[in-house]
Design a protein around this motif. Structure first.
Motif, PDB file in Angstrom:
ATOM      1  N   ARG A 183       0.824  -1.203   0.000  1.00 58.86           N
ATOM      2  CA  ARG A 183       0.000   0.000   0.000  1.00 58.86           C
ATOM      3  C   ARG A 183       0.865   1.262   0.000  1.00 58.86           C
ATOM      4  O   ARG A 183       2.020   1.244   0.413  1.00 58.86           O
ATOM      5  CB  ARG A 183      -0.905   0.015   1.242  1.00 58.86           C
ATOM      6  CG  ARG A 183      -1.883  -1.131   1.278  1.00 58.86           C
ATOM      7  CD  ARG A 183      -2.855  -1.028   2.440  1.00 58.86           C
ATOM      8  NE  ARG A 183      -2.372  -0.216   3.563  1.00 58.86           N
ATOM      9  CZ  ARG A 183      -3.071  -0.041   4.681  1.00 58.86           C
ATOM     10  NH1 ARG A 183      -4.237  -0.623   4.827  1.00 58.86           N
ATOM     11  NH2 ARG A 183      -2.577   0.704   5.669  1.00 58.86           N
ATOM     12  N   ASP A 185       0.925   3.766   1.869  1.00 62.92           N
ATOM     13  CA  ASP A 185       1.404   4.265   3.154  1.00 62.92           C
ATOM     14  C   ASP A 185       2.474   3.377   3.781  1.00 62.92           C
ATOM     15  O   ASP A 185       2.936   3.637   4.898  1.00 62.92           O
ATOM     16  CB  ASP A 185       0.233   4.445   4.133  1.00 62.92           C
ATOM     17  CG  ASP A 185      -0.527   3.142   4.381  1.00 62.92           C
ATOM     18  OD1 ASP A 185      -0.214   2.135   3.710  1.00 62.92           O
ATOM     19  OD2 ASP A 185      -1.441   3.141   5.230  1.00 62.92           O
ATOM     20  N   THR A 186       2.903   2.309   3.061  1.00 58.38           N
ATOM     21  CA  THR A 186       3.964   1.438   3.559  1.00 58.38           C
ATOM     22  C   THR A 186       5.322   2.096   3.344  1.00 58.38           C
ATOM     23  O   THR A 186       5.554   2.759   2.334  1.00 58.38           O
ATOM     24  CB  THR A 186       3.947   0.077   2.824  1.00 58.38           C
ATOM     25  OG1 THR A 186       2.645  -0.494   2.939  1.00 58.38           O
ATOM     26  CG2 THR A 186       4.977  -0.876   3.401  1.00 58.38           C
ATOM     27  N   ARG A 187       6.217   1.947   4.303  1.00 58.74           N
ATOM     28  CA  ARG A 187       7.574   2.498   4.164  1.00 58.74           C
ATOM     29  C   ARG A 187       8.220   1.989   2.887  1.00 58.74           C
ATOM     30  O   ARG A 187       8.118   0.811   2.548  1.00 58.74           O
ATOM     31  CB  ARG A 187       8.434   2.100   5.365  1.00 58.74           C
ATOM     32  CG  ARG A 187       8.061   2.799   6.656  1.00 58.74           C
ATOM     33  CD  ARG A 187       8.925   2.266   7.798  1.00 58.74           C
ATOM     34  NE  ARG A 187      10.350   2.386   7.505  1.00 58.74           N
ATOM     35  CZ  ARG A 187      11.304   1.787   8.205  1.00 58.74           C
ATOM     36  NH1 ARG A 187      10.989   1.010   9.237  1.00 58.74           N
ATOM     37  NH2 ARG A 187      12.575   1.970   7.889  1.00 58.74           N
TER      38      ARG A 187
END
Length: 421
Positions: A183, A185-187
């Motif tokens: 996704r 918003d994943t690092r």
């Protein structure tokens, strides 16, 4: 007493095998590559495919591949010699070789036993040429902004996106493609995955080759991926490890390779300029007789010496398993800056003649411009050096250098049947 072929300033970095390779590359470049340079310059709209076949006859695409897979297993100093000495004659030929060795690094250090067994012998004998596709048209070096994505549909990964400035785009049989698999918003360090994608697969669309400012004959173009299906067996490394694959390959191989390419162009610029001013009439003598010209030429010579020692010092450290991230960064950014200054001086000293396509200095100057951005611009490199320095000064917990991780990674497994060289 005969003059040594290799410079004495590099003596501490070179073994007898390195010196033999140096002479072999110089001879090959003179005999096989030089006759093709003018042809490539006259046809900027065409990709030269003959050079790859010529390099394949020497098995130099396997310079870093273990001998058990048919490679040279010769290390980073040897790799630098190959690229440096080819670039002396043709930046395009050196670019072709260096671009193929970056994805090979990814395969070597992140591939499975089956991937090694299948691909490494083919890489070593050049029946398979590889590319790595990371950069995107709108994101440049901002890997965290990557939009190319792969989604799991229960049977395969479905890859969609566009990659730009892909070295050997029109020659590679297999591409290492970095795509987002998590996704938004994943690092970034956990959001990307590397895939092995064959050039002939359905949905792999290669844009027509377009002429560039420099490196005529070399292709570094755009590839689109339209719902390309990728088997889980063709994931390179682990899911979510794509950032590491890209960084490892770029930092340890890409920077060193581009440093070597720039060094060869730098050396040629100095040599061409020395020849030119030595023959150019001025007043009752030659242009080289003027003290102002000698001052400029002396500075060019000093820059070349600095760039050469730093380039070989960095890869020698890498071969010896030492921590050398900063040295690799400095070699890349200073190598380009010093060469760019020399290139400008060379053009100035050639004056209006330097603008004439009949003079090779303009080709060398154009090729130099292509070594700035790949593997990180000068600003990116200097920022990283500053961050490393500040971390040391403040006692911040330091991350493990990529060069140390490289030294600690296991070698590829030996195949069931060793491949003869």
């Amino acid at each position: 007493m005969s003059t040594p072929t290799t410079p004495v300033s590099l003596d501490r970095f070179l073994t007898p095998a390195h010196r033999a390779l140096w002479e072999a590359v110089d001879d090959f470049a003179t005999q096989e590559i030089r006759p093709r340079v003018e042809r490539m310059e006259r046809a900027p709209h065409r990709v030269d495919r003959k050079i790859a076949r010529l390099l394949a006859t020497r098995r130099w695409f396997g310079v870093t591949v273990p001998a058990t897979f048919g490679g040279m297993n010769a290390g980073h100093v040897a790799k630098t010699i190959l690229i440096h000495r080819l670039a002396l004659v043709s930046g395009a030929a050196a670019a072709l070789l260096q671009a193929s060795l970056i994805p090979v690094a990814a395969l070597l250090h992140y591939g499975t036993k089956d991937q090694h067994h299948t691909l490494l012998p083919a890489v070593a004998d050049a029946s398979v040429l590889m590319s790595i596709a990371v950069t995107e048209p709108d994101q440049g070096g901002h890997i965290g902004g990557m939009t190319t994505a792969a989604e799991w549909d229960g049977r395969a990964w479905v890859l969609t996106g566009v990659k730009a400035h892909v070295g050997n785009s029109h020659l590679a049989d297999t591409h290492v493609v970095i795509a987002r698999t998590a996704r938004a918003d994943t690092r970034t360090s956990k959001a990307l995955t590397a895939f092995l994608v064959k050039s002939g697969q359905r949905g792999v669309i290669l844009a027509p080759h377009g002429r560039k400012l420099g490196l005529r004959g070399f292709s570094f173009g755009q590839i689109s991926f339209d719902r390309v299906r990728v088997s889980p067996n063709n994931v390179l490394g682990e899911i979510g490890q794509g950032f590491d694959v890209a960084q490892f390959s770029s930092i340890l191989y890409g920077r060193a390779n581009l440093t070597a390419l720039c060094l060869g162009l730098h050396e040629t610029a100095v040599s061409l300029t020395a020849q030119y001013v030595s023959k150019r009439p001025r007043y009752k003598g030659k242009l080289a007789d003027l003290s102002v010209i000698r001052d400029r030429l002396g500075e060019m010579s000093a820059r070349l010496l600095m760039a050469k020692i730093l380039a070989y010092h960095a890869v020698d450290m890498l071969d010896r398993g030492l921590s050398c991230d900063d040295e690799l960064i400095a070699a890349k950014t200073l190598g380009h800056e010093l060469a760019a200054q020399t290139g400008n001086d060379a053009m100035h000293l050639h004056a209006a003649n330097g603008l004439d396509e009949n003079h090779p200095i303009q080709r060398v100057w154009r090729d130099m411009q292509t070594t700035y951005a790949p593997a990180g611009t000068g600003e990116v490199q200097r920022r990283r050096l500053a961050e490393n320095l500040l971390e040391e000064e403040t006692g911040t917990d330091l991350r493990t250098p990529w060069s140390v991780l490289h030294a600690g990674r296991a070698q590829p497994p030996i195949p069931d049947e060793a491949v003869s060289v």
